[in-house]
Design a protein around this motif. Structure first.
Motif, PDB file in Angstrom:
ATOM      1  N   ASN A  96     -23.040  -8.707 -11.548  1.00 16.03           N
ATOM      2  CA  ASN A  96     -23.429  -8.013 -12.766  1.00 16.03           C
ATOM      3  C   ASN A  96     -24.454  -8.765 -13.606  1.00 16.03           C
ATOM      4  O   ASN A  96     -24.691  -8.407 -14.757  1.00 16.03           O
ATOM      5  CB  ASN A  96     -22.181  -7.739 -13.628  1.00 16.03           C
ATOM      6  N   THR A 141     -33.824   7.547 -13.868  1.00 17.28           N
ATOM      7  CA  THR A 141     -32.745   7.322 -14.826  1.00 17.28           C
ATOM      8  C   THR A 141     -33.356   6.841 -16.124  1.00 17.28           C
ATOM      9  O   THR A 141     -34.549   6.510 -16.192  1.00 17.28           O
ATOM     10  CB  THR A 141     -31.709   6.318 -14.295  1.00 17.28           C
ATOM     11  N   GLU A 147     -25.395   6.367 -27.312  1.00 12.14           N
ATOM     12  CA  GLU A 147     -24.827   7.628 -26.842  1.00 12.14           C
ATOM     13  C   GLU A 147     -24.961   8.742 -27.879  1.00 12.14           C
ATOM     14  O   GLU A 147     -25.196   9.889 -27.549  1.00 12.14           O
ATOM     15  CB  GLU A 147     -23.336   7.437 -26.509  1.00 12.14           C
ATOM     16  N   TYR A 235     -23.765  18.569  -5.683  1.00 11.51           N
ATOM     17  CA  TYR A 235     -24.098  17.159  -5.511  1.00 11.51           C
ATOM     18  C   TYR A 235     -24.341  16.783  -4.051  1.00 11.51           C
ATOM     19  O   TYR A 235     -24.990  15.778  -3.767  1.00 11.51           O
ATOM     20  CB  TYR A 235     -22.996  16.279  -6.111  1.00 11.51           C
ATOM     21  N   ASN A 243     -26.785  10.355  -3.770  1.00 11.42           N
ATOM     22  CA  ASN A 243     -25.624   9.540  -4.141  1.00 11.42           C
ATOM     23  C   ASN A 243     -25.874   8.042  -4.065  1.00 11.42           C
ATOM     24  O   ASN A 243     -25.319   7.265  -4.845  1.00 11.42           O
ATOM     25  CB  ASN A 243     -24.421   9.907  -3.269  1.00 11.42           C
ATOM     26  N   GLU A 246     -27.837   7.188  -7.152  1.00 15.68           N
ATOM     27  CA  GLU A 246     -26.958   7.346  -8.314  1.00 15.68           C
ATOM     28  C   GLU A 246     -26.018   6.146  -8.430  1.00 15.68           C
ATOM     29  O   GLU A 246     -25.725   5.671  -9.532  1.00 15.68           O
ATOM     30  CB  GLU A 246     -26.140   8.637  -8.197  1.00 15.68           C
ATOM     31  N   GLY A 247     -25.538   5.650  -7.280  1.00 15.91           N
ATOM     32  CA  GLY A 247     -24.666   4.476  -7.286  1.00 15.91           C
ATOM     33  C   GLY A 247     -25.387   3.246  -7.802  1.00 15.91           C
ATOM     34  O   GLY A 247     -24.816   2.432  -8.548  1.00 15.91           O
ATOM     35  N   TRP A 249     -28.020   3.245  -9.871  1.00 21.97           N
ATOM     36  CA  TRP A 249     -28.213   3.422 -11.315  1.00 21.97           C
ATOM     37  C   TRP A 249     -26.938   3.084 -12.079  1.00 21.97           C
ATOM     38  O   TRP A 249     -26.988   2.465 -13.150  1.00 21.97           O
ATOM     39  CB  TRP A 249     -28.616   4.858 -11.637  1.00 21.97           C
ATOM     40  N   SER A 250     -25.812   3.516 -11.538  1.00 24.84           N
ATOM     41  CA  SER A 250     -24.530   3.267 -12.192  1.00 24.84           C
ATOM     42  C   SER A 250     -24.263   1.765 -12.318  1.00 24.84           C
ATOM     43  O   SER A 250     -23.852   1.274 -13.368  1.00 24.84           O
ATOM     44  CB  SER A 250     -23.407   3.951 -11.414  1.00 24.84           C
ATOM     45  N   GLN A 251     -24.511   1.022 -11.219  1.00 28.70           N
ATOM     46  CA  GLN A 251     -24.319  -0.428 -11.233  1.00 28.70           C
ATOM     47  C   GLN A 251     -25.266  -1.089 -12.225  1.00 28.70           C
ATOM     48  O   GLN A 251     -24.870  -1.973 -12.999  1.00 28.70           O
ATOM     49  CB  GLN A 251     -24.562  -0.995  -9.828  1.00 28.70           C
ATOM     50  N   LYS A 253     -26.707   0.193 -14.953  1.00 23.05           N
ATOM     51  CA  LYS A 253     -26.371   0.492 -16.348  1.00 23.05           C
ATOM     52  C   LYS A 253     -25.083  -0.211 -16.790  1.00 23.05           C
ATOM     53  O   LYS A 253     -24.995  -0.718 -17.916  1.00 23.05           O
ATOM     54  CB  LYS A 253     -26.236   2.008 -16.537  1.00 23.05           C
ATOM     55  N   ARG A 254     -24.074  -0.223 -15.905  1.00 22.41           N
ATOM     56  CA  ARG A 254     -22.828  -0.922 -16.251  1.00 22.41           C
ATOM     57  C   ARG A 254     -23.093  -2.399 -16.501  1.00 22.41           C
ATOM     58  O   ARG A 254     -22.519  -2.996 -17.421  1.00 22.41           O
ATOM     59  CB  ARG A 254     -21.795  -0.765 -15.130  1.00 22.41           C
TER      60      ARG A 254
END
Length: 300
Positions: A96, A141, A147, A235, A243, A246-247, A249-251, A253-254
Protein backbone atom coordinates in the motif's frame (compact mmCIF):
# COMPACT_ATOMS: atom_id res chain seq x y z
CA UNK A 1 3.52 -27.79 -14.68
CA UNK A 2 4.84 -26.85 -11.24
CA UNK A 3 4.47 -23.21 -10.29
CA UNK A 4 7.83 -21.45 -10.06
CA UNK A 5 8.50 -20.36 -6.50
CA UNK A 6 9.25 -16.70 -5.86
CA UNK A 7 12.58 -15.89 -4.27
CA UNK A 8 12.16 -14.37 -0.81
CA UNK A 9 14.11 -11.46 0.65
CA UNK A 10 13.24 -10.88 4.29
CA UNK A 11 14.26 -8.22 6.79
CA UNK A 12 16.60 -10.78 8.37
CA UNK A 13 18.36 -11.33 5.05
CA UNK A 14 18.47 -7.56 4.50
CA UNK A 15 20.23 -6.94 7.83
CA UNK A 16 22.69 -9.77 7.22
CA UNK A 17 23.66 -8.52 3.76
CA UNK A 18 23.63 -4.77 4.37
CA UNK A 19 25.23 -4.46 7.78
CA UNK A 20 26.48 -0.90 7.26
CA UNK A 21 26.98 1.90 4.74
CA UNK A 22 30.07 0.27 3.25
CA UNK A 23 28.14 -2.90 2.40
CA UNK A 24 25.48 -0.79 0.65
CA UNK A 25 28.13 1.22 -1.22
CA UNK A 26 29.85 -1.97 -2.36
CA UNK A 27 26.57 -3.28 -3.78
CA UNK A 28 26.16 -0.11 -5.87
CA UNK A 29 29.81 -0.38 -6.94
CA UNK A 30 29.27 -3.97 -8.12
CA UNK A 31 26.04 -3.08 -9.93
CA UNK A 32 27.75 -0.24 -11.72
CA UNK A 33 31.25 -1.46 -12.54
CA UNK A 34 31.38 -5.26 -12.29
CA UNK A 35 31.29 -5.53 -16.10
CA UNK A 36 34.67 -3.77 -16.42
CA UNK A 37 37.72 -5.96 -17.05
CA UNK A 38 40.23 -3.13 -17.23
CA UNK A 39 40.73 0.22 -15.54
CA UNK A 40 39.07 2.90 -17.73
CA UNK A 41 42.11 5.18 -17.24
CA UNK A 42 45.31 3.08 -17.23
CA UNK A 43 43.78 0.05 -19.00
CA UNK A 44 45.45 -2.28 -16.49
CA UNK A 45 43.55 -5.17 -14.94
CA UNK A 46 40.48 -3.92 -13.06
CA UNK A 47 41.48 -3.84 -9.41
CA UNK A 48 39.78 -1.20 -7.28
CA UNK A 49 39.69 -0.83 -3.50
CA UNK A 50 37.50 1.26 -1.20
CA UNK A 51 39.06 4.61 -0.19
CA UNK A 52 38.99 5.03 3.59
CA UNK A 53 36.44 7.56 4.85
CA UNK A 54 35.25 8.36 1.32
CA UNK A 55 32.40 7.07 -0.82
CA UNK A 56 34.63 6.09 -3.72
CA UNK A 57 37.00 3.39 -5.00
CA UNK A 58 40.56 3.81 -6.33
CA UNK A 59 42.55 1.83 -8.90
CA UNK A 60 45.38 -0.23 -7.37
CA UNK A 61 47.72 0.79 -10.22
CA UNK A 62 47.03 4.41 -11.23
CA UNK A 63 44.89 5.68 -8.36
CA UNK A 64 41.97 6.66 -10.62
CA UNK A 65 38.83 7.07 -8.55
CA UNK A 66 35.32 5.86 -9.31
CA UNK A 67 32.31 7.34 -7.50
CA UNK A 68 29.45 4.79 -7.48
CA UNK A 69 26.87 7.26 -6.14
CA UNK A 70 27.40 9.92 -8.81
CA UNK A 71 24.26 10.60 -10.88
CA UNK A 72 22.08 8.34 -8.72
CA UNK A 73 19.31 9.22 -6.26
CA UNK A 74 21.98 9.06 -3.52
CA UNK A 75 24.13 11.78 -5.13
CA UNK A 76 25.30 14.41 -2.60
CA UNK A 77 23.08 12.97 0.13
CA UNK A 78 24.42 13.06 3.68
CA UNK A 79 21.85 10.48 4.81
CA UNK A 80 23.18 7.06 5.76
CA UNK A 81 23.23 4.68 2.79
CA UNK A 82 21.78 1.93 4.98
CA UNK A 83 18.84 4.22 5.74
CA UNK A 84 18.36 4.72 2.00
CA UNK A 85 18.49 0.97 1.39
CA UNK A 86 16.08 0.28 4.23
CA UNK A 87 13.64 2.87 2.84
CA UNK A 88 13.81 1.12 -0.54
CA UNK A 89 13.23 -2.20 1.23
CA UNK A 90 10.08 -0.78 2.87
CA UNK A 91 8.77 0.41 -0.50
CA UNK A 92 9.49 -2.99 -2.03
CA UNK A 93 7.64 -4.96 0.63
CA UNK A 94 4.66 -2.66 1.15
CA UNK A 95 1.57 -3.31 -0.95
CA UNK A 96 0.00 0.00 0.00
CA UNK A 97 2.98 2.35 -0.28
CA UNK A 98 5.05 4.11 2.39
CA UNK A 99 4.35 7.64 3.60
CA UNK A 100 7.04 10.16 4.47
CA UNK A 101 5.70 10.17 8.03
CA UNK A 102 6.28 6.42 8.26
CA UNK A 103 9.83 6.84 6.96
CA UNK A 104 10.39 9.58 9.54
CA UNK A 105 9.42 7.15 12.31
CA UNK A 106 11.29 4.13 10.92
CA UNK A 107 14.54 5.91 10.02
CA UNK A 108 14.66 8.44 12.84
CA UNK A 109 15.18 11.36 10.45
CA UNK A 110 13.38 14.67 10.03
CA UNK A 111 10.15 14.82 8.03
CA UNK A 112 11.88 16.98 5.42
CA UNK A 113 14.57 14.32 4.95
CA UNK A 114 12.01 11.49 4.85
CA UNK A 115 9.91 13.37 2.27
CA UNK A 116 12.96 13.85 0.03
CA UNK A 117 13.92 10.16 0.33
CA UNK A 118 10.40 9.06 -0.62
CA UNK A 119 10.30 11.49 -3.54
CA UNK A 120 13.66 10.23 -4.86
CA UNK A 121 12.71 6.57 -4.48
CA UNK A 122 9.54 7.13 -6.52
CA UNK A 123 11.77 8.09 -9.44
CA UNK A 124 12.73 4.41 -9.61
CA UNK A 125 9.16 3.48 -10.54
CA UNK A 126 9.12 5.43 -13.81
CA UNK A 127 9.40 3.03 -16.74
CA UNK A 128 8.60 2.58 -20.42
CA UNK A 129 6.25 -0.36 -21.01
CA UNK A 130 6.01 -2.07 -24.39
CA UNK A 131 2.78 -1.76 -26.37
CA UNK A 132 -0.05 -3.87 -25.01
CA UNK A 133 -1.36 -6.76 -27.13
CA UNK A 134 -3.94 -9.57 -27.00
CA UNK A 135 -6.96 -8.64 -24.84
CA UNK A 136 -6.65 -5.14 -23.40
CA UNK A 137 -8.99 -3.36 -20.99
CA UNK A 138 -9.24 0.45 -21.02
CA UNK A 139 -10.84 2.52 -18.30
CA UNK A 140 -10.48 5.82 -16.51
CA UNK A 141 -10.72 6.78 -12.85
CA UNK A 142 -10.77 9.97 -10.81
CA UNK A 143 -8.58 10.58 -7.78
CA UNK A 144 -8.97 13.24 -5.08
CA UNK A 145 -11.77 15.42 -3.82
CA UNK A 146 -14.19 14.69 -1.01
CA UNK A 147 -17.10 12.29 -1.19
CA UNK A 148 -19.52 15.11 -0.40
CA UNK A 149 -18.53 16.84 -3.64
CA UNK A 150 -19.95 13.98 -5.67
CA UNK A 151 -23.48 15.21 -4.91
CA UNK A 152 -22.67 18.66 -6.29
CA UNK A 153 -21.86 17.38 -9.79
CA UNK A 154 -25.03 16.76 -11.71
CA UNK A 155 -24.78 13.71 -13.95
CA UNK A 156 -25.76 14.28 -17.53
CA UNK A 157 -25.68 11.98 -20.55
CA UNK A 158 -22.58 13.83 -21.77
CA UNK A 159 -20.39 13.57 -18.66
CA UNK A 160 -22.00 10.67 -16.75
CA UNK A 161 -20.51 11.94 -13.50
CA UNK A 162 -16.99 12.36 -14.91
CA UNK A 163 -16.37 15.76 -13.30
CA UNK A 164 -12.87 17.15 -12.80
CA UNK A 165 -13.83 20.03 -10.51
CA UNK A 166 -12.29 18.36 -7.46
CA UNK A 167 -10.55 15.33 -8.94
CA UNK A 168 -7.63 14.34 -11.20
CA UNK A 169 -8.25 11.97 -14.10
CA UNK A 170 -6.16 8.84 -14.63
CA UNK A 171 -6.43 6.90 -17.87
CA UNK A 172 -5.32 3.27 -17.89
CA UNK A 173 -4.96 0.20 -20.08
CA UNK A 174 -4.10 -3.30 -18.92
CA UNK A 175 -3.27 -6.41 -20.91
CA UNK A 176 -4.82 -9.49 -19.36
CA UNK A 177 -2.07 -11.57 -17.76
CA UNK A 178 0.28 -8.74 -18.74
CA UNK A 179 1.31 -5.18 -17.96
CA UNK A 180 -0.57 -2.03 -17.09
CA UNK A 181 -0.02 1.52 -18.38
CA UNK A 182 -1.61 4.37 -16.43
CA UNK A 183 -1.28 8.10 -17.08
CA UNK A 184 -2.58 11.16 -15.27
CA UNK A 185 -4.40 13.27 -17.87
CA UNK A 186 -6.01 16.70 -18.04
CA UNK A 187 -9.35 15.25 -19.16
CA UNK A 188 -10.79 12.09 -20.73
CA UNK A 189 -12.12 13.41 -24.00
CA UNK A 190 -11.22 12.09 -27.46
CA UNK A 191 -8.22 14.40 -27.91
CA UNK A 192 -6.52 12.62 -24.99
CA UNK A 193 -7.95 9.10 -25.28
CA UNK A 194 -7.18 8.52 -28.97
CA UNK A 195 -3.44 9.35 -28.79
CA UNK A 196 -3.16 7.30 -25.59
CA UNK A 197 -4.68 4.27 -27.33
CA UNK A 198 -2.55 4.65 -30.47
CA UNK A 199 0.68 5.04 -28.47
CA UNK A 200 0.14 2.17 -26.06
CA UNK A 201 -2.09 -0.49 -27.62
CA UNK A 202 -1.26 -2.66 -30.63
CA UNK A 203 -3.81 -2.36 -33.46
CA UNK A 204 -4.34 -6.14 -33.37
CA UNK A 205 -5.47 -6.09 -29.73
CA UNK A 206 -9.03 -6.86 -28.65
CA UNK A 207 -10.13 -3.85 -26.63
CA UNK A 208 -12.69 -4.06 -23.81
CA UNK A 209 -14.23 -0.95 -22.24
CA UNK A 210 -17.32 0.31 -20.47
CA UNK A 211 -20.05 2.34 -22.21
CA UNK A 212 -18.27 5.75 -22.01
CA UNK A 213 -19.06 7.35 -25.39
CA UNK A 214 -15.46 8.43 -26.08
CA UNK A 215 -14.53 4.77 -26.61
CA UNK A 216 -17.01 4.45 -29.50
CA UNK A 217 -14.33 5.79 -31.85
CA UNK A 218 -12.05 2.78 -31.25
CA UNK A 219 -13.68 0.73 -34.02
CA UNK A 220 -13.17 3.59 -36.47
CA UNK A 221 -9.49 3.58 -35.45
CA UNK A 222 -9.27 -0.06 -36.53
CA UNK A 223 -9.51 -1.81 -33.16
CA UNK A 224 -11.70 -4.76 -32.29
CA UNK A 225 -13.89 -3.25 -29.56
CA UNK A 226 -16.49 -4.64 -27.16
CA UNK A 227 -18.23 -2.95 -24.26
CA UNK A 228 -20.13 -3.64 -21.07
CA UNK A 229 -22.77 -1.18 -19.86
CA UNK A 230 -22.01 -0.35 -16.23
CA UNK A 231 -24.90 2.13 -16.24
CA UNK A 232 -27.26 -0.82 -16.70
CA UNK A 233 -25.47 -2.89 -14.03
CA UNK A 234 -23.79 -5.03 -16.69
CA UNK A 235 -20.26 -5.88 -15.55
CA UNK A 236 -19.45 -9.06 -17.49
CA UNK A 237 -20.57 -10.20 -20.92
CA UNK A 238 -18.66 -13.30 -21.99
CA UNK A 239 -15.00 -12.29 -21.93
CA UNK A 240 -15.90 -8.60 -22.07
CA UNK A 241 -15.28 -6.76 -18.80
CA UNK A 242 -12.90 -4.26 -17.20
CA UNK A 243 -12.55 -6.08 -13.89
CA UNK A 244 -8.75 -6.26 -13.94
CA UNK A 245 -8.42 -2.52 -14.33
CA UNK A 246 -11.19 -1.86 -11.81
CA UNK A 247 -9.22 -3.97 -9.32
CA UNK A 248 -6.10 -1.88 -9.92
CA UNK A 249 -8.02 1.37 -9.47
CA UNK A 250 -9.48 0.03 -6.24
CA UNK A 251 -6.02 -0.84 -4.87
CA UNK A 252 -4.62 2.54 -5.92
CA UNK A 253 -7.42 4.53 -4.28
CA UNK A 254 -7.45 2.48 -1.06
CA UNK A 255 -3.71 2.94 -0.73
CA UNK A 256 -3.78 6.69 -1.38
CA UNK A 257 -6.66 7.18 1.06
CA UNK A 258 -5.23 4.87 3.74
CA UNK A 259 -1.49 5.56 3.49
CA UNK A 260 -1.15 9.07 2.08
CA UNK A 261 -4.67 10.45 2.77
CA UNK A 262 -4.27 12.91 -0.10
CA UNK A 263 -1.88 13.42 -3.01
CA UNK A 264 -1.11 16.63 -4.85
CA UNK A 265 -2.15 16.53 -8.53
CA UNK A 266 1.38 17.74 -9.32
CA UNK A 267 2.90 14.50 -8.01
CA UNK A 268 0.02 12.09 -8.61
CA UNK A 269 1.77 10.50 -11.61
CA UNK A 270 4.69 9.38 -9.42
CA UNK A 271 2.27 7.56 -7.11
CA UNK A 272 0.45 5.98 -10.06
CA UNK A 273 3.85 4.85 -11.41
CA UNK A 274 4.64 3.27 -8.06
CA UNK A 275 1.56 1.05 -8.08
CA UNK A 276 1.84 0.26 -11.79
CA UNK A 277 5.48 -0.81 -11.26
CA UNK A 278 4.43 -3.22 -8.50
CA UNK A 279 1.56 -4.57 -10.60
CA UNK A 280 3.81 -5.21 -13.59
CA UNK A 281 6.17 -7.26 -11.41
CA UNK A 282 3.54 -9.23 -9.53
CA UNK A 283 4.73 -12.50 -11.08
CA UNK A 284 8.48 -11.82 -10.99
CA UNK A 285 10.61 -14.47 -9.30
CA UNK A 286 13.23 -11.88 -8.27
CA UNK A 287 12.28 -9.88 -5.14
CA UNK A 288 11.18 -6.32 -5.92
CA UNK A 289 13.94 -4.93 -3.69
CA UNK A 290 16.67 -6.41 -5.89
CA UNK A 291 15.02 -5.03 -9.03
CA UNK A 292 14.84 -1.58 -7.46
CA UNK A 293 18.47 -1.61 -6.34
CA UNK A 294 19.53 -2.42 -9.90
CA UNK A 295 17.44 0.50 -11.14
CA UNK A 296 19.11 2.90 -8.71
CA UNK A 297 21.69 3.65 -11.40
CA UNK A 298 19.16 5.70 -13.34
CA UNK A 299 20.36 9.27 -13.90
CA UNK A 300 18.75 12.08 -11.93
Amino acid sequence: MDKIKKEKFTIKQFNEKYIDDNACLHQIFLNRYSYLENCPKCNDKFSYHKVTDRKCYACAYCGNQLHPLADTIFHKSSTSLKNWFYAIFLFSTSKNGVSAKELERQLGVTYKCAYRIAKQIRKLFDENVSMLTNIVEIDETYVGGKEINKHKHKKTPSNQGRSLKTKSAVLGAVERQGNIIAKVVNHTQSSIVKPFVRDNICITAEVKTDEYKVYNSLKFMGYSHDTVDHGKKEYVNGDTHTNNLEGFWSQLKRSINGTYHSVSPKYLQTYVNEFAYRYNRRNDITPLFKSMIKKVLMLV
